[in-house]
Design a protein around this motif. Structure first.
Motif, PDB file in Angstrom:
ATOM      1  N   VAL A  51       0.851  -1.202   0.000  1.00 21.15           N
ATOM      2  CA  VAL A  51       0.000   0.000   0.000  1.00 21.15           C
ATOM      3  C   VAL A  51       0.884   1.250   0.000  1.00 21.15           C
ATOM      4  CG1 VAL A  51      -1.614   1.343   1.420  1.00 21.15           C
ATOM      5  CG2 VAL A  51      -1.992  -1.114   1.078  1.00 21.15           C
ATOM      6  N   ALA A  52       1.899   1.255   0.884  1.00 21.91           N
ATOM      7  CA  ALA A  52       2.761   2.443   0.986  1.00 21.91           C
ATOM      8  C   ALA A  52       3.499   2.700  -0.320  1.00 21.91           C
ATOM      9  CB  ALA A  52       3.749   2.253   2.141  1.00 21.91           C
ATOM     10  N   THR A  53       4.013   1.630  -0.915  1.00 23.50           N
ATOM     11  CA  THR A  53       4.759   1.799  -2.169  1.00 23.50           C
ATOM     12  C   THR A  53       3.851   2.349  -3.256  1.00 23.50           C
ATOM     13  OG1 THR A  53       6.128  -0.070  -1.538  1.00 23.50           O
ATOM     14  CG2 THR A  53       6.199   0.559  -3.858  1.00 23.50           C
ATOM     15  N   GLN A  54       2.658   1.758  -3.357  1.00 20.85           N
ATOM     16  CA  GLN A  54       1.741   2.205  -4.411  1.00 20.85           C
ATOM     17  C   GLN A  54       1.260   3.630  -4.145  1.00 20.85           C
ATOM     18  OE1 GLN A  54       1.023   0.961  -7.410  1.00 20.85           O
ATOM     19  NE2 GLN A  54      -0.004   2.938  -7.639  1.00 20.85           N
ATOM     20  N   ALA A  55       0.969   3.941  -2.873  1.00 22.95           N
ATOM     21  CA  ALA A  55       0.439   5.272  -2.546  1.00 22.95           C
ATOM     22  C   ALA A  55       1.443   6.368  -2.909  1.00 22.95           C
ATOM     23  CB  ALA A  55       0.082   5.345  -1.068  1.00 22.95           C
ATOM     24  N   ALA A  56       2.717   6.038  -2.820  1.00 21.97           N
ATOM     25  CA  ALA A  56       3.731   7.041  -3.154  1.00 21.97           C
ATOM     26  C   ALA A  56       3.837   7.255  -4.666  1.00 21.97           C
ATOM     27  CB  ALA A  56       5.084   6.600  -2.588  1.00 21.97           C
ATOM     28  N   LYS A  57       3.272   6.315  -5.450  1.00 26.51           N
ATOM     29  CA  LYS A  57       3.393   6.439  -6.914  1.00 26.51           C
ATOM     30  C   LYS A  57       2.138   7.006  -7.570  1.00 26.51           C
ATOM     31  CE  LYS A  57       4.649   2.432  -8.546  1.00 26.51           C
ATOM     32  NZ  LYS A  57       5.319   1.223  -9.070  1.00 26.51           N
ATOM     33  N   LEU A  58       0.970   6.441  -7.196  1.00 27.64           N
ATOM     34  CA  LEU A  58      -0.303   6.864  -7.807  1.00 27.64           C
ATOM     35  C   LEU A  58      -1.419   6.456  -6.863  1.00 27.64           C
ATOM     36  CD1 LEU A  58      -1.656   7.949 -10.510  1.00 27.64           C
ATOM     37  CD2 LEU A  58      -1.895   5.534 -11.146  1.00 27.64           C
ATOM     38  N   LEU A  59      -2.243   7.432  -6.454  1.00 27.46           N
ATOM     39  CA  LEU A  59      -3.339   7.136  -5.527  1.00 27.46           C
ATOM     40  C   LEU A  59      -4.618   6.763  -6.251  1.00 27.46           C
ATOM     41  CD1 LEU A  59      -3.015   9.976  -2.859  1.00 27.46           C
ATOM     42  CD2 LEU A  59      -2.716   7.535  -2.462  1.00 27.46           C
ATOM     43  N   HIS A  60      -4.799   7.325  -7.421  1.00 32.89           N
ATOM     44  CA  HIS A  60      -6.063   7.114  -8.125  1.00 32.89           C
ATOM     45  C   HIS A  60      -5.778   7.044  -9.623  1.00 32.89           C
ATOM     46  CE1 HIS A  60     -10.258   7.375  -9.209  1.00 32.89           C
ATOM     47  NE2 HIS A  60     -10.071   8.509  -9.858  1.00 32.89           N
ATOM     48  N   GLY A  61      -6.072   5.868 -10.186  1.00 29.95           N
ATOM     49  CA  GLY A  61      -5.933   5.736 -11.637  1.00 29.95           C
ATOM     50  C   GLY A  61      -7.290   5.297 -12.153  1.00 29.95           C
ATOM     51  N   GLN A  62      -8.054   6.208 -12.679  1.00 24.80           N
ATOM     52  CA  GLN A  62      -9.479   5.938 -12.936  1.00 24.80           C
ATOM     53  C   GLN A  62      -9.646   4.965 -14.105  1.00 24.80           C
ATOM     54  OE1 GLN A  62     -12.227   6.449 -14.938  1.00 24.80           O
ATOM     55  NE2 GLN A  62     -13.661   6.069 -13.255  1.00 24.80           N
ATOM     56  N   GLN A  63     -10.533   3.989 -13.886  1.00 25.24           N
ATOM     57  CA  GLN A  63     -10.620   2.867 -14.840  1.00 25.24           C
ATOM     58  C   GLN A  63     -11.219   3.218 -16.189  1.00 25.24           C
ATOM     59  OE1 GLN A  63     -10.531  -1.109 -13.863  1.00 25.24           O
ATOM     60  NE2 GLN A  63     -11.692  -0.807 -12.009  1.00 25.24           N
TER      61      GLN A  63
END
Ligand SMILES: Cc1ncc(COP(=O)(O)O)c(C=O)c1O
Length: 446
Positions: free
Chosen positions: A77-89
């Protein structure tokens, strides 16, 4: 508007050093079983801000299957949150999502499955209803008495676990019908073990088709393979296979609501696997992402194709951080053998509960599958011996909490102690919980 200072609240407004607002800031519609002020979780344990440790056998209502804040899930979660929080489908693809869609294809026999990802269990149930109607061109949905499917308008209409979930909100969406679930302990003529159950659910279903709705007008039957909120009811062995036959015979889709039973809870990855049943649609949520909001439906590609682009969707569905959490959750379930642990710890727990039942007259029934376990409490010597005792149930829950064990209640009569440990729980923790339950049953006067 002039803001006045609240009790326990800093008049300067919230800040890092200000005292916490009191509990009245949270609306009372959130019914609550503890006033615990929890700072963090570790495995099966919740730790308050005062440093008290509670054995959490609620798992946040069946969500924290990998335990609280599993380090691998937290790191993903931490790794992903630092890269992109929301990538709309509707706009893009993202790697955690593609990876998850791909893994979900083969998670359950009967695939390959396609997933539609959303946020909450109720939202996914709504999706299953919409897909069933569009795919079959039929209007009606059949659900089971005692069932729970959520609290949105459509899912309230499906839900009959308790009046509180629906009765104040009429009118509810129509073309929803209910039929009898095999609640073996409450079968006419006395309490019965599932393998000797006298429930007449099939005759009741036949009556439903004769009196209420033609089977060829029914798009789908939705069922909880093990009934959750309505009382942790394990059906008799022939129920789901026979239901599958009947639905096939009438061209009715079978929706398995595995929101609570999924991701290892019952000692199989999905509960339908206990009976070798292949549903048309599987609803998933809760345990999928260890606490991040994620849900979805699984259906085979031919069925999913019935949905034209844009007929269903949502801003947050398949959120990228939730997908990263789900991938890590699946890794942990696999690598740590959590499905097998649910089976083994579940057997240990069930044996312990059965021995408690032999010593406390107020325990009318003990049941469960894997780590989805229940005690049904009754008033011994009254009526037919199965008169529900919700007050005793509440007292047991309170006594257990006083001994730092968190358990939930369930059931239409609020007389079921519902035990949902994290799937990482250990043999020592189960033994501890059993001894706390023993003391709590005694203290509560069971
Ligand atoms: C079987 C079942 N279906 C649906 C839901 C609704 O899920 P949510 O609360 O995420 O909307 C629940 C929640 O407890 C559930 O147990």
């Amino acid at each position: 508007m002039v803001e006045t200072a609240q009790p326990g609240r800093d008049a300067m407004g919230p800040g890092a050093s200000s005292p916490l607002p009191d509990h009245s800031v949270v609306p009372g519609v959130w019914s609550r079983i503890t006033n615990l002020d929890v700072d963090r979780g570790e495995g099966s344990w919740l730790i308050t801000r005062d440093g008290e440790r509670y054995l959490d056998y609620s798992s946040g209502i069946g969500v924290a299957n990998t335990g609280h804040a599993h380090p691998r899930v937290a790191a993903a979660v931490a790794t992903q949150a630092a890269k992109l929080l929301h990538g709309q489908q509707n706009i893009l693809y993202h790697e955690p999502g593609l990876r998850l869609y791909d893994r979900l294809r083969g998670l359950l026999p009967g695939g390959p499955w396609q997933a539609f990802l959303s946020n909450s269990g109720a939202e996914a149930v709504e999706a299953s209803v919409k897909l069933s109607r569009v795919a079959t061109g039929r209007p009606a949905i059949l659900a089971f008495r005692y069932g729970y499917h959520g609290r949105t308008a459509q899912t309230m209409a499906l839900t009959t676990a308790k009046d509180v979930y629906r009765a104040a909100f009429e009118p509810l969406p129509g073309s929803v019908y209910h039929t009898a679930y095999p609640y073996c302990y409450r079968a006419p003529g006395g309490g019965h073990a599932p393998d000797a159950c006298t429930c007449d659910w099939e005759a009741q279903l036949d009556l439903t088709f004769r009196q209420l709705i033609y089977p060829d007008r029914v798009a789908a039957v939705i069922v909880e393979p093990v009934l959750g909120e309505g009382g942790y009811i394990v059906p008799p062995p022939g129920f789901l296979p026979r239901l599958r036959e009947i639905t096939r015979q009438h061209g009715i889709l079978l929706i398995a609501d595995e929101v609570q039973t999924g991701f290892g809870r019952t000692g199989e990855l999905f509960a339908v696997q206990h009976w070798g049943v292949e549903p048309d649609i599987v609803v998933i949520a809760k345990g999928i992402a260890s606490g991040l909001p994620l849900s979805g439906i699984l259906a085979r590609a031919e069925l999913m194709a019935a949905w034209k682009p844009g007929t269903h969707g949502g801003t947050y569905g398949g959120n990228v951080v939730s997908c990263a959490a789900a991938n890590a959750t699946l890794d942990v379930i696999e690598d740590e053998g959590l499905v097998a642990n649910a089976r083994e710890r579940g057997a240990q727990f069930l044996a312990g509960l059965r021995s408690l039942a032999g010593r406390y007259a107020g325990v009318g029934d003990v049941r469960g599958l894997g780590l989805m376990l229940a005690l049904e409490l009754v008033r011994p010597g009254q009526g037919d011996g199965r008169v529900p005792d919700p007050e005793l149930t509440k007292r047991i829950q309170t006594e257990a909490l006083g001994r730092r064990l968190i358990v939930l209640t369930a059931g239409t009569y609020a007389n079921v102690i519902r035990i949902i440990p994290p799937l990482v729980t250990t043999a020592d923790e189960v033994a501890l919980a059993l001894s706390v339950l023993d003391e709590s049953l005694a203290a509560a006067g069971a």
